[in-house]
Design a protein around this motif. Structure first.
Motif, short mmCIF file in Angstrom:
data_model
loop_
_atom_site.label_atom_id
_atom_site.label_comp_id
_atom_site.label_asym_id
_atom_site.label_seq_id
_atom_site.Cartn_x
_atom_site.Cartn_y
_atom_site.Cartn_z
N ALA A 1 0.12 5.71 -0.52
CA ALA A 1 -0.95 6.70 -0.68
C ALA A 1 -0.36 8.05 -1.04
O ALA A 1 0.71 8.43 -0.56
CB ALA A 1 -1.76 6.81 0.61
N ARG B 1 3.23 8.57 0.51
CA ARG B 1 3.54 7.86 1.75
C ARG B 1 3.65 6.37 1.43
O ARG B 1 2.71 5.76 0.93
CB ARG B 1 2.44 8.08 2.79
N VAL C 1 -0.54 11.73 -0.29
CA VAL C 1 -1.06 12.42 0.88
C VAL C 1 -1.03 13.93 0.69
O VAL C 1 -0.27 14.45 -0.13
CB VAL C 1 -0.28 12.04 2.17
N ASP D 1 3.78 2.69 2.59
CA ASP D 1 3.28 2.03 3.81
C ASP D 1 3.90 0.67 4.07
O ASP D 1 3.31 -0.17 4.75
CB ASP D 1 1.75 1.88 3.74
N GLU E 1 -7.41 10.48 -1.07
CA GLU E 1 -8.66 9.85 -1.50
C GLU E 1 -9.67 9.74 -0.38
O GLU E 1 -10.85 9.47 -0.61
CB GLU E 1 -8.36 8.45 -2.06
N ARG E 2 -9.21 9.88 0.88
CA ARG E 2 -10.13 9.69 1.99
C ARG E 2 -10.42 10.97 2.76
O ARG E 2 -11.33 11.01 3.56
CB ARG E 2 -9.54 8.67 2.98
N HIS F 1 0.82 -1.20 0.00
CA HIS F 1 0.00 0.00 0.00
C HIS F 1 0.87 1.26 0.00
O HIS F 1 1.88 1.33 0.67
CB HIS F 1 -0.92 0.01 1.23
N ARG G 1 -2.66 13.29 5.24
CA ARG G 1 -3.54 12.13 5.10
C ARG G 1 -3.76 11.82 3.62
O ARG G 1 -3.55 12.65 2.75
CB ARG G 1 -4.90 12.42 5.75
N ASN G 2 -4.25 10.59 3.38
CA ASN G 2 -4.56 10.10 2.04
C ASN G 2 -5.53 11.05 1.33
O ASN G 2 -6.60 11.36 1.85
CB ASN G 2 -5.21 8.72 2.20
#
Lengths: 588, 588
Positions: free
Chosen positions: A441, A470, A443, A472, A456-457, A439, A453-454
């Protein structure tokens, strides 16, 4: 000091030192109960392995003594077990026909090879290789083996001849010979099977009702197979079933195990080493899981690498005394434990018990019907068939379900060896597939904070000239190329990109392939006039990267925090823009 | 919509749509330069593969057209390459002697098998399997192949006959035949080698000094091998070297590639599938890394799974036109790129160039000395030998160094096939070993804070009745058993233990084996009257665990934070102690 080191390889030096009279009587009692249980089981598993019944007894004498010296479990009981017996039959059956001396030689050689392999794996501390067998693969293999074993014994219940190494072969063999069923054998076989099923499930409550203590009831129920043996021998004699076509065990040679020397024929070894390796690993996994379960109950410990040596010694001992591959068995170890065994000496006493049986009891077994042994096996192995696991796996993890079903399917369709190989292969393939797609992302900064933060979220702030990735997962050769593709894809998507920040907060290590990929990314970004920066690199990772060309020639900078990286680079981007650098206000 | 989907499998539909006159002339120019470079290279690599020179030309026609249709790189030039030619010689040499029709048939069948394998891997999106080849393994393999190839060509420079699939065989073959060295061949071979080395290093500065632009100098230098070909042909004719024992290429059949049908003999396929798979994977890895390097320079993208299909189509085309296995080559692709190729059409024009050469130029090559081709190969492959990598690896990672050296050693000692297998095996073994021993730490509370740190590195507060274990890795089947052992060992060490807290802050996933191990840990702790608690379980992990028996039957509790878990349980432990619960004050 020296005795401590020696005790690592000879655990007997450890527990033997404090051996007391109380321990002796506890071990003796357990040994008597296990001996009674082991006699019919040893005969039955030898039958399953396609060997003369006495070979099962031979495999239950010296191996137990060897384990008592080298093994680390206080209560494990080694000897012939169902799955390993089936695997022996499959491997030896590929060399010669059952009943020939070549077949017996192959079985003995399998024990020797397996013993040497286990001991070498233990000395090299390679026990971790057993990890290649995941739980779903093992449980699939055990279920399929249970089905194969039960099916293989149906011919003895029916009193017919049939063969086959896999399920379709076995079923068609049974179907074509079913017309020759011997009715006496069938009645006796079904009666024994029903009785043994009852012993397994209904006997204990019944015995408690008639006044036995729960523990005595449990122990008495374990003598059920011996009762079935005695009852069917009496039936054979009184009803003269031998003349009615019921097949009997017949003459078993009386006396202690012979000294045998396993074959060192390179041709035979070339044919047997793969099955021997599979037998070793399956046997080891089964044995260690039993040993760990029992050790935990008394807060004891076992040492898996020394267990390899213990099982290796047992199998070598088996090979030199006319036996076949052995391992720690679940049922007998549990009985040994429940009967109060305190040390591996209980195993040695059991060996004496079996030796006495081999010397004096074998003539009594002449009239024992093969069908009784088959019933013992069927009842024992049907508990191995587990139909709940596939349902649980389906809900929990499709990948694990796939490995489980592949193992069951290939084992049933193509036999035990290909089944194990298919299971390990499928499991590894799925693992590698997952490991190669870790994974990561993109960010962005959570407005008003220093958190990233991601995108997409979360609603986060980003800039078209900068991408923050980022990572993971630790960078290994399995996923290094993926990172290259991931980064270059992001670059290809965004013509206005000027800076890439790799956020390494979750990267615990970078292997040489990971480093190569980082260098490749750096070169390719430089070719495209993009700067590469790193943020939040952990201490141990930085220690190793510091000396490399990658860090020395990095086009961008190293930042301790992602927030610092983003704000520094954002300011730089703004400053280089045409016109008033404060034209666009990005402060949030 | 439909054309978008089709364009995924036929990238030609994408770039072909916007093909302009400018692109045409750029592609044509690049094609001419690559053609000139490719003619001697194709002949030389066919020689290396043990095949008639014309087979190298055949392998440089249809495969290029197939790649132009199916490939995703704009500038990759496919055709015969050194390492794959060596692997072909090794695989076909195991079937028949060089020069026989069976040998040629084996080479063609290798191309067909490799083509089908690549295409199937691409359609099933299994390109990730190439990840099994780590960078250290690939570079070790390339270095060893370079040494093997250069050594294999020395016999042509000396004008003697010698064979061998591995280094010891080759060296002893050379040593025993060195007395028969042909002096004319040796002089010519050494001269060609020195000239080609100069072309590689000194020619470009020289050409710039005499007035060419840097780009023109680079392009002209690439024609060096053609110059060597022409010069040595003239030398052969003028000095009548044929009669002095210098071996020549001889008659090359004139005309377009023949239509050939690869063998479908199951026996041959059974012998060739392993080498074909290795050729496929090595070829794919080499080609993709070249394609990615070039694509990044122009911010283009390639699609690895579609590349498999492109290379598969090329190899199938090669098999049907009398060729042998091909892949994307580094040198020729770089030339193609530098010469300004814009689209895969450049490859198709190169194919036309080579076809014209096959039709009209081959008679001119009758007097070309084999030694010239050998010199071309030696100079090309010695740049593959990389002696810096082992030094870097030794400093960076002992595990990667081990895989690298194992690959070099086995390749030199036992040939290319076992070399690749040993490299993949060693890499996987080391990876699995590492994956089966992940990091976990016993943690305690940093006094005065809510932070928990490793007890071995920090002064932290703990209690003898509680152990907090931070698991620093996702739980997979490879490390699940390790966690069982780790936890049970801690339990065995501490008789006063009452609570185990597993801190899951770094656990990103738990597979079915991990779940089984957690259940086993829970059962064993319950047997030992110890409660098991979890803290800081991530959302996605909790989602999956929530429905399982493990969480439903957990003896202890689930805590959102480790600080909460520790303080709650510590209070509980204090409360159950005899006497005044406040007797011992643990507040720090």
């Amino acid at each position: 000091m020296k005795s401590v080191r020696l005790a690592r390889y000879f655990p007997i030096l450890d527990w033997g030192r404090n051996y007391s009279r109380d321990t002796l009587s506890a071990d003796m009692l357990a040994a008597i109960i296990v001996t009674i249980m082991l006699i019919p089981q040893s005969l039955a598993y030898a039958l399953l392995a396609g060997l003369p019944p006495v070979v099962g007894l031979y495999a239950s004498i010296l191996p137990l003594i060897a384990y008592a010296i080298f093994g680390t479990s206080r209560t494990l009981a080694v000897g012939p077990v169902a799955v390993v017996s089936l695997m022996t039959a499959s491997a030896a059956g590929a060399i010669a026909a059952q009943g020939t001396s070549e077949y017996l030689e192959a079985a003995i050689t399998l024990a020797a090879l397996s013993g040497v392999m286990l001991a070498v794996l233990g000395l090299l501390r390679l026990g971790f290789l057993a990890n290649l067998l995941s739980h779903p693969v093992i449980s699939g293999f055990i279920t399929a083996s249970g089905i194969l074993i039960a099916t293989s014994q149906l011919k003895h219940i029916l009193g017919i001849s049939a063969g086959g190494d896999n399920w379709p072969e076995m079923l068609s063999g049974l179907a074509s010979a079913i017309g020759e069923t011997n009715p006496w054998t069938l009645v006796l076989g079904i009666a024994a099977t029903i009785f043994l099923f009852w012993v397994r499930s209904g006997a204990k409550p019944f015995l408690e009702k008639v006044g036995l203590s729960p523990r005595a009831a449990t122990m008495t129920a374990k003598a059920g197979p011996v009762l079935a043996v005695i009852a069917t021998i009496i039936a054979v004699i009184t009803l003269d079933l031998a003349s009615r076509g019921v097949k009997l065990v017949g003459a078993i040679p009386q006396g202690l195990p012979p000294f045998t020397v396993p074959s060192v024929d390179p041709g035979l070894i070339a044919q047997l080493w793969v099955p021997a390796l599979l037998i070793s690993i399956i046997g080891f996994v089964e044995s260690v899981s039993v040993a760990q379960t029992l050790a935990a109950k008394r807060r004891q410990r076992i040492t898996p690498d020394q267990e390899l040596i213990g099982l290796g010694a047992s199998n070598i001992a088996s090979a030199f005394s006319g036996g076949y591959p052995v391992t720690g068995g679940f049922a007998r170890s549990a009985v040994n434990f429940d009967a109060g065994a305190q040390t591996p000496a209980a195993g040695a006493y059991t060996a004496v018990g079996i030796a006495l049986a081999t010397l004096f009891l074998t003539p009594l077994l002449f009239n024992l019907p093969i069908a009784t042994l088959a019933a013992t096996i069927i009842v024992a192995v049907l508990s191995l068939v587990d139909l709940k696991t596939p349902v649980h796996l389906w809900h929990y993890s499709k990948a694990d379900f796939t490995a489980h079903i592949a193992t069951i399917g290939v084992t049933l369709a193509a036999g035990v060896e290909l089944g194990v190989i298919a299971g390990v292969g499928t499991g590894l393939l799925l693992y590698l597939w997952k490991a190669s797609r870790p994974h990561a992302a993109i960010v962005g900064r959570v407005p008003g904070t220093e958190h990233f933060r991601n995108v997409e979220r979360h609603h986060v702030f980003t800039m078209p000239e900068i991408v923050s990735i980022r990572v993971d997962e630790s960078l290994t050769y399995l996923n290094a190329r993926w990172l290259e593709e991931f980064v270059l894809e992001r670059v290809a998507e965004r013509p206005e990109l000027q800076h890439v920040i790799l956020m390494f907060s979750a990267v615990n290590s970078v292997d040489a392939s990971g480093l190569e990929s980082l260098e490749a990314i750096a070169h390719r970004l430089t070719d495209g006039a993009i700067e590469l920066h790193l943020s939040e690199v952990k201490g141990p990772v930085m220690d190793r990267l510091a000396d490399t060309g990658f860090v020395k020639e990095l086009s961008g900078k190293l930042f301790l925090s992602q927030a610092d990286a983003f704000s520094t680079i954002a300011a730089q981007v703004e400053a280089t823009k045409d016109g008033d650098p404060f034209q666009t206000c990005y402060v949030i």
